[in-house]
Design an enzyme around this catalytic site. Structure first.
Site, PDB file in Angstrom:
ATOM      1  N   TYR A 135      33.245  43.293  36.742  1.00 42.73           N
ATOM      2  CA  TYR A 135      33.824  43.485  38.074  1.00 42.73           C
ATOM      3  C   TYR A 135      32.691  43.399  39.094  1.00 42.73           C
ATOM      4  O   TYR A 135      31.842  44.283  39.170  1.00 42.73           O
ATOM      5  CB  TYR A 135      34.509  44.846  38.123  1.00 42.73           C
ATOM      6  CG  TYR A 135      35.312  45.151  39.377  1.00 42.73           C
ATOM      7  CD1 TYR A 135      35.403  44.265  40.436  1.00 42.73           C
ATOM      8  CD2 TYR A 135      36.013  46.352  39.486  1.00 42.73           C
ATOM      9  CE1 TYR A 135      36.152  44.558  41.562  1.00 42.73           C
ATOM     10  CE2 TYR A 135      36.764  46.656  40.603  1.00 42.73           C
ATOM     11  CZ  TYR A 135      36.827  45.759  41.644  1.00 42.73           C
ATOM     12  OH  TYR A 135      37.558  46.060  42.760  1.00 42.73           O
ATOM     13  N   LYS A 163      35.656  39.451  37.548  1.00 46.35           N
ATOM     14  CA  LYS A 163      36.592  39.812  38.608  1.00 46.35           C
ATOM     15  C   LYS A 163      35.834  39.601  39.912  1.00 46.35           C
ATOM     16  O   LYS A 163      34.973  40.397  40.285  1.00 46.35           O
ATOM     17  CB  LYS A 163      37.078  41.242  38.474  1.00 46.35           C
ATOM     18  CG  LYS A 163      38.101  41.628  39.558  1.00 46.35           C
ATOM     19  CD  LYS A 163      38.582  43.064  39.417  1.00 46.35           C
ATOM     20  CE  LYS A 163      39.526  43.424  40.557  1.00 46.35           C
ATOM     21  NZ  LYS A 163      39.981  44.835  40.501  1.00 46.35           N
TER      22      LYS A 163
END
Length: 304
Positions: A135, A163
């Site tokens: 992420y 992400k």
């Protein structure tokens, strides 16, 4: 273990009762709405899921119930721990519960430098065989996973996806230009999803999808089918709602939207508080306008 990092992955909210316990009946209802819409995976225990307020037992309960309901749709567990050893422990627990992948945030509550960030991701990745999505959200978490860090993470075969939440659409092109298809790219910012998908992103980790699952899946599938006029029409309707995802109170805002469509409640866990007054009315106006003007969707796009 393998997972296809493509498609729509809701960052699922945690449903609470008025007594601050898990509302498992509402959790199941909301989860089933995502599956019925045709999502490709589900992320539990992320920021939108209020992970920092959850106990290990609560995470285990939700993960196991989600796996039971979701069948072949993979469940991904978010990991956002402050200490590397705690992240390793959480990864091991996730595997024992049956998750198919991990969404791994950089160290929380400490702004690590590049060497520390790299070491953190490598150490956790080497502790598990679960597939990992990194992420990358320097706007909210103040730590950027740079291209050079991703270069050094290539040796970790189970780090498979990103992400992408830098809020710089051109970063999709940078990643593809440097790494080809080695890393799958999933947009993590609702208001940039169409733009990043058009530039080659493989998927969308969505927020407002928890309230509007069919519309989110429709936008994704229409784009991938090259039906851009149809996708744009839905996306333009969607944008005022998607903007609720980029506010510090995204949890409260999205939960209010979920409540209005019957897929959740407004209950949050302290220190968060439910919305009141002018702020609640302002968000409610956006949500009600979106519901009132909800577009008719092309049903064929929901065929598996």
């Amino acid at each position: 273990m393998s997972i296809s990092w493509k498609g729509v992955f809701p960052a699922f909210t945690t449903k609470f009762t008025a007594n601050d316990t898990l509302d498992l009946a509402l959790f199941e209802k909301g989860l089933q709405s995502q599956l019925d819409a045709g999502v490709d995976g589900l992320v539990l225990g992320g920021s939108l899921g209020e992970a920092s307020t959850l106990t290990t037992q609560e995470k285990e309960t939700m993960v196991k119930l989600a796996i039971e309901i979701a069948g072949p749709v993979p469940i991904v567990l978010g990991i956002a721990e402050g200490a590397t050893r705690d992240a390793i422990k959480q990864a091991a627990l996730g595997k024992s519960w049956g998750v198919k992948g991990l969404m791994l945030l950089p160290p929380m509550r400490y702004k690590s430098d590049d060497r520390e960030t790299l070491t953190f991701f490598k150490t956790v990745a080497q502790s598990t065989d679960l597939p990992i999505m990194v992420y990358n959200n320097p706007v909210d978490y103040k730590i950027e996973v740079t291209l050079d860090i991703f270069e050094q993470l290539l040796e970790c075969d189970n780090i498979q996806a990103v992400k992408e939440s830098t809020r710089d659409v051109s970063n999709v092109t940078r990643l593809i230009s440097r790494f080809g298809d080695r890393y799958k790219i999933l947009c993590g910012v609702d208001t940039l999803a169409m733009e990043e998908l058009l530039m080659g992103a493989d998927g969308w980790v969505g927020g407002l999808v928890t309230a509007f699952p069919r519309e989110t899946v429709a936008v994704y599938r229409l784009i991938k089918a090259g039906m851009l006029d149809e996708a744009r029409a839905i996306y333009r309707w969607f944008l005022p709602l998607l903007e609720l995802d980029i506010h510090p109170k995204l949890v409260q805002y999205i939960k209010l939207a979920e409540a209005q469509v019957g897929l959740g409640s407004e209950y949050v866990r302290a220190p968060r508080l439910t919305l009141i007054g002018e702020e609640r009315e302002r968000v409610l106006k956006v949500v009600k306008e979106g519901i009132a003007t909800r577009p008719v969707l092309p049903e064929l796009q929901f065929a598996k």
